[in-house]
Every structure is written in structure tokens, then in C-alpha cells.
Scaffold this active site. Sequence first.
Site, PDB file in Angstrom:
ATOM      1  N   LEU A 162       0.820  -1.365  -0.154  1.00  0.00           N
ATOM      2  CA  LEU A 162      -0.023   0.088  -0.030  1.00  0.00           C
ATOM      3  C   LEU A 162       0.827   1.340  -0.037  1.00  0.00           C
ATOM      4  CD1 LEU A 162      -2.937  -0.992   2.717  1.00  0.00           C
ATOM      5  CD2 LEU A 162      -3.068  -0.959   0.047  1.00  0.00           C
ATOM      6  N   CYS A 163       2.215   1.202  -0.760  1.00  0.00           N
ATOM      7  CA  CYS A 163       2.918   2.475  -0.807  1.00  0.00           C
ATOM      8  C   CYS A 163       3.192   2.655  -2.312  1.00  0.00           C
ATOM      9  CB  CYS A 163       4.033   2.314  -0.030  1.00  0.00           C
ATOM     10  SG  CYS A 163       4.870   0.505  -0.290  1.00  0.00           S
TER      11      CYS A 163
END
Length: 288
Positions: free
Chosen positions: A90-91
Site C-alpha cells: 500500500l505504498c
Amino acid sequence: MPSLKDLKNKIASVKNTRKITKAMQMVSAAKLRRAQDAAEAARPYAERMSAVMAGLAAGVGKSESAPKLLVGNGSDKVHLLVVMTAERGLCGGFNSTIVRLARAKAIELLAAGKTVKILTVGKKGREQLRRDLGAHFVGHVDLSEVKRVGYANAQTIARDILARFEAGECDVVTLFFNRFQSVISQIPTAQQVIPAVFEDAGAAAQYDYEPSEEAILMDLLPRGLATQVFTALLENGASEQGARMSAMDNATRNAGEMITKYTTIYNRSRQAAITKELIEIISGAEAL
């Protein structure tokens, strides 16, 4: 066309998602400030350490007494790639850009007939490289339980690298990480640490050292390696939080756009359903 109930459920679901991404964005923003401060604070020390060793290395040159960490062991057959990524996703493209650079280097070395070994730091890099380069894995460092990376973590990694080099398991060691530039810009970096490479070997031996340059380097080079690993970990930490903050900001805005889109469709469908019911009522009344 989805039913009104389905549209209502979708709107509620996306709203919940937006709350989560917004919360993650705010958490990343708070963590980014600490991580950025730590990375920026470490840079002057790392640069000064590199400058001192560059000056000493210039005096030593390629002499037979020069430490192997400086000049190598006379071979470049076996390359150890230390790939540093995050423990979580999630980056955005943070992990994939590092992996892409490391994969390209590994393929280049293998095509040149070299032996490639991979030491992964962080779960995401290991997951992405396992499929096509898993046979070259020689170790993994798990930092998932580490809340804030410290110098001790870097020392552990550095000792592992040194032990492999001294045992003759590798000839060249390269670190792969993201250098933090800004919230929206992280630079994938490949940094060779063994044999040591210095950008500026300028100030050649203008001083007399006691003990000799070789003796000083024997002590400084392992510390310099740990410093380089620590700096890479800090740069990676700041880059990860910046990338996650940016990714969650984009996700929050996308969720808002989806809510607007579904709400419009819901309102139109609801209006059409009401209009249809009115027409049926009027038609029925006229039939009477």
C-alpha cells in the site's frame, strides 16, 4: 443496471474505504516527518565519513597492504545484491521500483556470466523476486517487528555482509534502496559498498597518519559499511512513508470520485423508479 440496494451498498462500502485510506494517509504523514528528519540528520555524518575514508583511500591507492574491503579480493565473479524494501505494501510503486532495478542488475550480471546471490531486507522485495530469482536467495532480514529502525539493525546486516565477504562467499556487494527526495519523488539507488567506492577521492594524502592509512582504514571501513547500511535503511524508511502518504492521498481522492459517480447513478435510478411508479399510477387512474 445495478439495483438501488446494490448502489446504496456500494456507496457505503466506498465511504468506509475512504475513511480507512484517509486515516492511513494521516498516519503516514506523521511517520514521514520523523523518518525524514532521521534520514536528513544522518546524511551529513555519512557524507563526512565517506570524505574521510576517500582521503585515506587516496593515500593507500592499490598497494598490497590495502584492506580488501577497499580494493577487493582480486575477483568480481560473485555479486551479492542486498535488496532493501518495505515489510508492507500500500505504498504505490515504492517496492516495485527497487525490485525492478535489482532485477535488471541481476539479469545483466547473469548474462555476463557472473554468479548472483541475493540478500533481501523486507518482505515485499522477497515476495516479488522469489518467482524469477528465488534460486539465488542466500538470506533474508525480517524487520517486521521493528517499530523504528536503529543503528543496531544496520550493524546486524553489516556483520552478515562482512562475514560472507570474509568467508569468500562474494566478491562485490551492492545495496539497493530508494533515496528520499520528496513526498512524490523517491530515487531507486544501487550503491556498491564492497569494494568501497567513493565519489571524491580528492584530498590525496596531504597528512601523515599515525597509525598508517591502512591501519586506520582497517578499522573505519567496517564502520563505514554499517553507516552506509544505516543510511540506506533511513532513506528507505522516509521514502516508504512518503510513497504511502502519496498513494493513500490518491486512493482517498479516487474514492471520493467513485462516491460522487455512484451517488449520481443512484439518484438518477431512484428518480427513474419514482417517475415510473407515478406513470403507472396515472395510467391506472385513467383506465378507471
